[in-house]
Design a protein around this motif. Structure first.
Motif, PDB file in Angstrom:
ATOM      1  N   GLY A 144      35.591  33.923  40.723  1.00  0.00           N
ATOM      2  CA  GLY A 144      36.094  32.735  41.393  1.00  0.00           C
ATOM      3  C   GLY A 144      36.237  32.930  42.885  1.00  0.00           C
ATOM      4  N   THR A 145      37.474  32.827  43.359  1.00  0.00           N
ATOM      5  CA  THR A 145      37.733  32.918  44.791  1.00  0.00           C
ATOM      6  C   THR A 145      37.392  34.300  45.343  1.00  0.00           C
ATOM      7  N   GLN A 146      37.029  34.331  46.614  1.00  0.00           N
ATOM      8  CA  GLN A 146      36.814  35.604  47.306  1.00  0.00           C
ATOM      9  C   GLN A 146      38.133  36.268  47.660  1.00  0.00           C
ATOM     10  N   ARG A 147      39.221  35.549  47.568  1.00  0.00           N
ATOM     11  CA  ARG A 147      40.518  36.042  48.042  1.00  0.00           C
ATOM     12  C   ARG A 147      41.105  37.067  47.073  1.00  0.00           C
ATOM     13  N   ILE A 148      41.819  38.032  47.643  1.00  0.00           N
ATOM     14  CA  ILE A 148      42.386  39.126  46.854  1.00  0.00           C
ATOM     15  C   ILE A 148      43.841  39.337  47.241  1.00  0.00           C
ATOM     16  N   LYS A 149      44.546  40.166  46.455  1.00  0.00           N
ATOM     17  CA  LYS A 149      45.912  40.547  46.800  1.00  0.00           C
ATOM     18  C   LYS A 149      46.131  42.003  46.414  1.00  0.00           C
ATOM     19  N   GLN A 150      47.003  42.665  47.176  1.00  0.00           N
ATOM     20  CA  GLN A 150      47.341  44.057  46.888  1.00  0.00           C
ATOM     21  C   GLN A 150      48.696  44.111  46.196  1.00  0.00           C
ATOM     22  N   HIS A 151      48.809  45.003  45.206  1.00  0.00           N
ATOM     23  CA  HIS A 151      50.033  45.089  44.429  1.00  0.00           C
ATOM     24  C   HIS A 151      51.004  46.100  45.035  1.00  0.00           C
ATOM     25  N   ARG A 152      52.212  46.111  44.484  1.00  0.00           N
ATOM     26  CA  ARG A 152      53.285  46.910  45.077  1.00  0.00           C
ATOM     27  C   ARG A 152      53.058  48.407  44.962  1.00  0.00           C
ATOM     28  N   ASP A 153      52.155  48.825  44.050  1.00  0.00           N
ATOM     29  CA  ASP A 153      51.886  50.263  43.957  1.00  0.00           C
ATOM     30  C   ASP A 153      51.125  50.789  45.168  1.00  0.00           C
ATOM     31  N   GLY A 154      50.700  49.878  46.046  1.00  0.00           N
ATOM     32  CA  GLY A 154      49.998  50.270  47.259  1.00  0.00           C
ATOM     33  C   GLY A 154      48.515  50.514  47.072  1.00  0.00           C
ATOM     34  N   TRP A 155      48.032  50.381  45.854  1.00  0.00           N
ATOM     35  CA  TRP A 155      46.630  50.666  45.550  1.00  0.00           C
ATOM     36  C   TRP A 155      45.905  49.501  44.889  1.00  0.00           C
ATOM     37  N   THR A 156      46.447  49.018  43.785  1.00  0.00           N
ATOM     38  CA  THR A 156      45.724  48.056  42.955  1.00  0.00           C
ATOM     39  C   THR A 156      45.438  46.760  43.710  1.00  0.00           C
ATOM     40  N   ILE A 157      44.163  46.350  43.685  1.00  0.00           N
ATOM     41  CA  ILE A 157      43.724  45.106  44.298  1.00  0.00           C
ATOM     42  C   ILE A 157      43.235  44.182  43.191  1.00  0.00           C
ATOM     43  N   THR A 158      43.751  42.945  43.154  1.00  0.00           N
ATOM     44  CA  THR A 158      43.288  41.975  42.164  1.00  0.00           C
ATOM     45  C   THR A 158      42.816  40.700  42.853  1.00  0.00           C
ATOM     46  N   THR A 159      42.087  39.894  42.096  1.00  0.00           N
ATOM     47  CA  THR A 159      41.678  38.586  42.604  1.00  0.00           C
ATOM     48  C   THR A 159      42.891  37.660  42.657  1.00  0.00           C
ATOM     49  N   ARG A 160      42.893  36.756  43.624  1.00  0.00           N
ATOM     50  CA  ARG A 160      44.014  35.824  43.782  1.00  0.00           C
ATOM     51  C   ARG A 160      44.150  34.894  42.579  1.00  0.00           C
ATOM     52  N   ASP A 161      43.019  34.511  41.988  1.00  0.00           N
ATOM     53  CA  ASP A 161      43.064  33.567  40.873  1.00  0.00           C
ATOM     54  C   ASP A 161      43.039  34.263  39.515  1.00  0.00           C
ATOM     55  N   ASN A 162      43.084  35.594  39.526  1.00  0.00           N
ATOM     56  CA  ASN A 162      43.100  36.399  38.292  1.00  0.00           C
ATOM     57  C   ASN A 162      41.843  36.229  37.445  1.00  0.00           C
ATOM     58  N   LYS A 163      40.756  35.824  38.072  1.00  0.00           N
ATOM     59  CA  LYS A 163      39.466  35.801  37.383  1.00  0.00           C
ATOM     60  C   LYS A 163      38.789  37.159  37.547  1.00  0.00           C
TER      61      LYS A 163
END
Length: 272
Positions: free
Chosen positions: A207-226
């Motif tokens: 889906g979206t090109q947008r991403i977010k970083q999680h509190r562990d400082g490492w894990t990157i996921t898609t903004r829409d969770n696709k």
């Protein structure tokens, strides 16, 4: 500053890259429902050390494991854990090895059991875009030519191309110049020169090109969770053309896949 490599150094890099390739081939047989990413991580560390190398990621920037394991909506940098994989998952396995003073670093996104057709298509397009990018890694071209080829191929098919995460130069350091974005404008960016070695790695979202970083400082996921897919090769510029140092052949052998996708980028035999 781009650090070029001699032919001798490139052959040492090929050895490091092939240890990663073989590690991914071993893991290919084990990626199945019920296995945990932490189990796969331990298997990889043992294999790498048994072949005279060190895990390239372990301890780098304080990363706690040997593999980045990123299932489903995770883009990259997932930390191995005790959660079992399940039927229909996908998982990006990014692996590094350090030997003879040089790094190898590449990645493959695996299917866990049977996955949905639309997810298979995401993986197919992402891997195809990798080779579209590699085709443009040639003398006289620039960083933007590779990024443009990947971006156009994926966006034309409706996928999101991650902007914040990029490929990179590779050598005695895991991350060297130049950065290799998966988007760009033709004719822009640093010019490719003989002896360069880069890691080209499309990270493409359903889906979206947008991403977010999680509190562990490492894990990157898609903004829409696709879902997101990730494939990576190590490539050297030799005689003005791209030549693969890494290979997916060990993965394909393990999975019973026939493919000639790497043929245009293999080292040519020499004759005396």
């Amino acid at each position: 500053m781009i650090i070029t490599k001699t032919r001798e150094e490139i052959e040492l890099m090929r050895e490091s890259a092939l240890i990663v390739s073989k590690t991914l081939g071993v893991l290919a047989k084990e990626v199945k429902p019920g296995v945990t990413t932490l189990e796969l991580d331990k298997l990889a560390e043992t294999f790498i050390r048994d072949h005279g190398a060190e895990p390239g990621f372990l301890g780098m920037y304080d990363f706690p494991n040997s593999l980045c394991m990123s299932p489903n909506e995770q883009v990259v940098h997932g930390i191995p854990n005790n959660t079992p994989l399940k039927e229909g998952d996908i998982i990006s396995i990014d692996c590094g090895a350090y030997k003879n003073g040089f790094y190898g670093d590449h990645a493959y996104t695996f299917e866990v059991g049977e996955v949905d057709a639309e997810i298979k298509k995401l993986l197919q397009v992402t891997k195809e875009s990798l080779y579209k990018g590699i085709e443009q890694f040639k003398l006289g071209n620039r960083v933007g030519d590779v990024g443009y080829a990947i971006q156009k191929y994926c966006e034309d098919r409706g996928y999101g191309v991650v902007r914040e995460l990029v490929g990179h130069g590779l050598g005695r350091n895991m991350h060297e110049d130049p950065e290799m974005p998966n988007y760009g404008r033709r004719g822009r960016g640093k010019k490719f020169i003989e002896g360069m070695v880069v890691a080209i790695e499309p990270m493409i979202n359903m889906g979206t090109q947008r991403i977010k970083q999680h509190r562990d400082g490492w894990t990157i996921t898609t903004r829409d969770n696709k879902p997101s897919a990730h494939f990576e090769h190590d490539v050297a510029l030799i005689d003005g053309k791209p030549q693969l140092l890494s290979t997916f052949e060990y993965i394909y052998e393990a999975l019973g896949i026939q493919s000639d996708e790497e043929a245009p980028f293999k080292a040519q035999p020499t004759f005396n």
